[in-house]
Design a protein around this motif. Structure first.
Motif: not given
Length: 185
Positions: A121-139
């Motif tokens: 329900q929080s755009p901030k949380s969704i953004f954090i999840l999205l960026i985190g997922g991209i960083l994990i995929g790159f890592g």
């Protein structure tokens, strides 16, 4: 039966993981979850467009059972074995989380503020999840494998790159939990 429904001690879980790894080493197999994602992309025919995915994914079919087992095991653990009564969270951790506005898990293994349904329900949380997922995929690609592949399979095979990756994972986790998490919450 009560022992099965409790959180297992580290020496039981560690022994079982060790036995699985010994059997994988015996049969010449490597364990890792990120390999399955690569195999799924190869299975869809992406190897025709991108050379990285152009390999024989059928050689890794056995590893798909690991993914199915992890998903089924997670479902069973959450819905039928979710009694963490023998898990003790350090009071200092609870105090630090409350300073960030995160309530104590109260009989759960993880706080709802970080792992509950309200994060969608929080755009901030969704953004954090999205960026985190991209960083994990790159890592995962940069490190040549995921945490489970390096920490469990790579270390059991005495691979120096896996030791370096695991040290990096721990340093990254410490930096995240001590410096970045308080900035995000």
């Amino acid at each position: 039966m009560n022992i099965i429904f409790q959180t297992w001690p580290w020496y039981v879980s560690g022994f079982l993981i060790g036995m699985v790894m010994l059997s994988l080493i015996y049969f010449g197999k490597n364990f890792g979850m990120s390999t399955n994602l690569q195999s799924l992309c190869s299975m869809t025919g992406l190897g025709k467009r991108i050379d990285y995915f152009n390999f024989d994914w059928k050689a890794n079919r056995w590893n798909f059972l690991v993914v199915l087992g992890a998903m089924a095991g997670g479902f069973v653990a959450v819905h039928f074995m979710g009694d963490p009564s023998n898990v003790a969270i350090n009071p200092k951790t609870i105090a630090q989380l409350s300073q960030m506005g995160i309530e104590a898990p109260n009989g759960k293994l993880m706080p709802d503020a970080l792992f509950g349904d309200q994060i969608w329900q929080s755009p901030k949380s969704i953004f954090i999840l999205l960026i985190g997922g991209i960083l994990i995929g790159f890592g995962v690609r940069y490190a040549g494998g995921c945490t489970s592949g390096h920490a469990i399979s790579g270390l059991s095979n005495l691979q120096l790159p896996s030791l370096k990756a695991v040290i990096g994972f721990f340093i990254g986790g410490l930096i995240m939990s001590h410096f970045l998490l308080p900035l995000l919450f």
